[in-house]
Write an enzyme that holds these catalytic residues in place. Structure first.
Site, short mmCIF file in Angstrom:
data_model
loop_
_atom_site.label_atom_id
_atom_site.label_comp_id
_atom_site.label_asym_id
_atom_site.label_seq_id
_atom_site.Cartn_x
_atom_site.Cartn_y
_atom_site.Cartn_z
CG ASP A 30 -1.71 1.90 0.59
OD1 ASP A 30 -2.15 1.00 -0.15
OD2 ASP A 30 -0.59 2.42 0.44
NE ARG A 43 -2.92 -6.78 -4.94
CZ ARG A 43 -2.31 -5.79 -4.28
NH1 ARG A 43 -1.14 -5.97 -3.73
NH2 ARG A 43 -2.90 -4.61 -4.18
CG ASN A 78 -6.56 2.03 -7.13
OD1 ASN A 78 -7.19 2.53 -6.20
ND2 ASN A 78 -5.25 1.87 -7.04
NE ARG A 198 -0.56 5.95 1.34
CZ ARG A 198 -0.55 6.08 0.04
NH1 ARG A 198 -0.61 7.28 -0.49
NH2 ARG A 198 -0.49 5.03 -0.76
#
Ligand code: IPE
Ligand code: IPE
Ligand code: MG
Length: 263
Positions: A30, A43, A78, A198
């Site tokens: 992430d 992005r 997503n 994560r």
């Protein structure tokens, strides 16, 4: 065995016990968007940089001798992102496969995909199928890519598959056991993750491997995924080895107490 390429890696490797590595490491990759945002880039530039990080972590994990590495690449949620970003991610995946498959294969890595891959665009599916076929007989690390993956969707699919089998066998009275659920998940045959990483600091599991992480050690780092490298992986592994895994018991070196009434 890993070949350290700088002092940080060498130092971390010295602290690592290669005989006690986690068998299965699962990573929620992430922070690509934030990485790009901080550089005033779109992005998608973050996703590109994220692929470079993935390449490094895959190679280092394989060299260390980790048995399975699962990477969360695209969740069932997503699809809620802008179509342009989704399209870019699908293209990036194909590009990655085309470039990296020979290296993956050469390193004796076996590629597996988990998730509702039937809903992925056909060209992506076809390339994934070919990649899985090519690496099917490889005996090194299992690289598991979670694509259109959701932990709840996986459980729904497992229960439906169990129901289907019970119906076919005319054994509708059969009981469902934990083992049978594990064996009907996309991850059947893989050990449960020992370590869940994560990146980018978020303290949530975002629908990842809900059943399988029951006793995984959780490691959250502020590092954004595109900045995660071999040293970051080694840091996570060193921290993992310092943890005491108890599985609800008392841990090693401790005597069990008197059984509690009713237990
Ligand atoms: C992770 O990075 C990559 C995918 C989910 C595909 P993000 O795109 O979620 O990056 P942030 O969380 O917005 O920074
Ligand atoms: C989790 O990241 C999914 C992947 C890494 C593929 P997200 O960025 O989608 O998770 P949330 O939305 O922050 O929970
Ligand atoms: Mg995110």
């Amino acid at each position: 065995m890993l070949n350290p390429s700088n002092r940080a890696e060498t130092h971390l490797l010295e602290r690592l016990d290669l005989a006690r590595l986690p068998r299965h490491v699962a990573i929620i990759m992430d922070g690509n968007g934030r990485w790009a945002g901080r550089r005033h880039l779109p992005r998608v530039a973050g996703h590109r940089a994220g692929v470079r990080a993935a390449r490094q972590v895959i190679e280092s994990s394989a060299r260390l001798g980790i048995e399975a590495l699962t990477l969360y690449a695209f969740s069932v949620e997503n699809w809620r992102r802008p179509q342009t970003e989704v399209d870019f991610l699908m293209r990036l995946l194909r590009e990655y496969l085309r470039k990296e498959l020979p290296v993956i294969h050469k390193n004796n890595i076996r590629l597996l995909v988990i998730g509702r891959s039937g809903q992925l665009p056909v060209p992506v599916r076809e390339e994934l199928d070919e990649a899985m076929k090519l690496t099917e007989a490889n005996t090194g690390m299992k690289l598991v890519v979670a694509l259109n993956y959701g932990g709840r969707a996986e459980l729904v699919d497992a229960f439906n598959s169990i129901l289907g089998e019970l119906g076919r066998d005319g054994q509708a009275r059969g009981r469902v056991e934990e083992e049978s659920i594990s064996n009907h998940l996309y991850t059947a045959g893989l050990p449960d993750p020992d370590l869940l990483v994560r990146t980018s600091g978020e303290m949530r599991v975002s629908n990842f491997l809900l059943w399988q992480i029951a006793y995984a050690e959780i490691y959250v780092t502020e590092t954004l995924w595109p900045d995660f490298n071999t040293a970051s992986l080694l840091e996570a592994l060193v921290e993992y080895q310092g943890r005491e895994r108890r599985y609800g018991g008392l841990g090693p070196g401790r005597r069990a107490g008197k059984p509690q009434p009713g237990l």
